[in-house]
Design an enzyme around this catalytic site. Structure first.
Site, short mmCIF file in Angstrom:
data_model
loop_
_atom_site.label_atom_id
_atom_site.label_comp_id
_atom_site.label_asym_id
_atom_site.label_seq_id
_atom_site.Cartn_x
_atom_site.Cartn_y
_atom_site.Cartn_z
N ASP A 37 1.12 -1.26 0.04
CA ASP A 37 0.09 -0.12 -0.01
C ASP A 37 0.77 1.28 0.21
OD1 ASP A 37 -2.04 2.04 0.87
OD2 ASP A 37 -3.22 0.30 1.10
N ILE A 88 -6.37 4.53 -7.56
CA ILE A 88 -6.50 6.05 -6.93
C ILE A 88 -8.17 6.28 -7.35
CG2 ILE A 88 -5.93 8.49 -7.60
CD1 ILE A 88 -3.60 6.73 -6.79
N TYR A 152 -11.38 8.21 -13.62
CA TYR A 152 -11.27 7.02 -12.76
C TYR A 152 -12.13 5.90 -13.52
CZ TYR A 152 -12.86 3.73 -9.14
OH TYR A 152 -12.98 2.73 -8.53
N LYS A 156 -10.39 2.28 -14.84
CA LYS A 156 -10.75 1.08 -14.28
C LYS A 156 -11.31 0.23 -15.77
CE LYS A 156 -10.39 -0.12 -10.65
NZ LYS A 156 -9.25 -0.83 -9.98
N ASN A 181 -21.44 -0.29 -4.58
CA ASN A 181 -21.08 0.77 -3.44
C ASN A 181 -20.99 -0.02 -2.04
OD1 ASN A 181 -22.42 2.45 -5.65
ND2 ASN A 181 -21.44 3.77 -4.53
N ARG A 219 -27.92 3.75 -5.86
CA ARG A 219 -26.55 3.04 -5.85
C ARG A 219 -27.36 1.78 -5.01
NH1 ARG A 219 -25.42 6.83 -8.23
NH2 ARG A 219 -23.81 8.28 -7.89
#
Length: 321
Positions: A37, A88, A152, A156, A181, A219
């Site tokens: 990490d 990220i 982002y 991905k 989520n 979501r």
């Protein structure tokens, strides 16, 4: 292939989902666990439980995109499986889009290359539901088109395509999971926080809660420990090899409804809520088709319970007090 007695590497293992996954893997008695990490979002305190056990857990501060350094670690620790959660996150991509994309793509290339070189047996790569963009149809299955809205999401989606290309070209052993989520303790309460810590913080400080847009964006919510359980089950199930799997509850919740549930949990039903301009890149609807996952694991997937929400709120109260 079970995690039991295996050497497991978790990238992003000090993060929100990653640290819960580390706890879950440690409970299955692996040979050793290595956490990589860079601590951009991860916290050392998230690994306190895992490090307090008798398990062989080593934590290394490193960018998971660094291929030579990652190869050294994989060889030294005799890694069998990589769980790839390093990322990220979305809010950062709205401020630093180029860095977000470059890093997320490079991480996917690194773990794919380590697998191609035969240095690890198995790769479980964690993608995101954001790759789908706003729902073209409901529920969203694994074949839903990729309509990335943010840098982002695009990064991905690109990472998924890179991994898929390595599967097609080199036959590497990969499962891609797309979590929807996640809610739970340890989600970053700082500048890149999710909705739950933001609501808790604003109630505690007496500030009104701001909801982007009309709040009817939806979501598919799942408790983070349920996600960790599912990831280990997916890893251990032979029929999941080579598959792409949504990890979600299959229940649609609006932002307004989630805020109402949080305020009720905190006994703050009358707390002021204001609506502000829509946030750039906010998907409108997300609801997973989890049929494929239910079929391979042979059980129903838990929905986000009031108890899980209360546990999450209590954790943030403690952290933010």
């Amino acid at each position: 292939m079970s995690v039991k007695s295996k050497s497991i590497l978790v990238t992003g293992g000090a993060g929100f989902i990653g640290s819960h996954l580390v706890d879950r893997i440690v409970a299955d008695d692996p040979a050793r666990v290595t956490v990589v990490d860079n601590f951009f979002l991860g916290e050392a305190s998230n690994l306190r439980n895992a490090l307090a056990t008798d398990a062989d857990v080593e934590v290394i501060r490193l960018d998971a995109a660094d291929l030579p350094a990652m190869q050294d670690i994989v060889e030294r620790r005799g890694v069998d499986t990589i769980f790839d959660l390093a990322v990220i996150p979305l809010p950062t991509s709205l401020v630093y889009p180029a860095w977000t994309v470059q890093t997320n793509v490079a991480i996917a290339l690194t773990v794919s290359e380590l697998t191609r070189r035969g240095l690890v047996e198995r790769l479980l790569h964690v993608s995101t539901s954001e790759a789908y963009g706003s729902a073209r149809y409901i529920p969203m299955d694994e074949d839903h088109p990729h309509d990335a809205i943010t840098p982002y999401a695009a990064s991905k989606s690109a990472a998924d395509r890179i991994i898929e290309s390595y599967v097609q070209t080199f036959g590497i052993d990969v499962t891609v999971v797309r979590p929807f989520n996640n809610i739970g303790p340890r989600q970053n309460p700082g500048s890149y926080a999710g909705i739950v810590p933001i609501v808790v913080k604003r109630v505690m400080s007496g500030q009104p809660i701001e909801i982007f847009g009309d709040g009817e964006q939806t979501r598919d919510l799942i408790f983070v420990r349920d996600t960790a359980d599912l990831m280990v089950e997916i890893h251990d199930a032979p029929e999941c090899r080579g598959e792409v799997l949504n990890v979600a509850s299959g229940v649609e919740t609006s932002v307004n409804e989630l805020v109402r549930r949080l305020l009720a949990t905190m006994g703050a039903e009358d707390h002021p809520v204001v609506h502000t301009a829509p946030r750039p890149g906010d998907v409108r609807r997300h609801l997973a088709d989890a049929t494929k996952l239910r079929k391979v694991i042979g059980r129903d997937i838990p929905t986000l319970s009031d108890d899980a929400l209360a546990e999450t709120v209590d954790w943030y109260r403690g952290v933010l007090a």
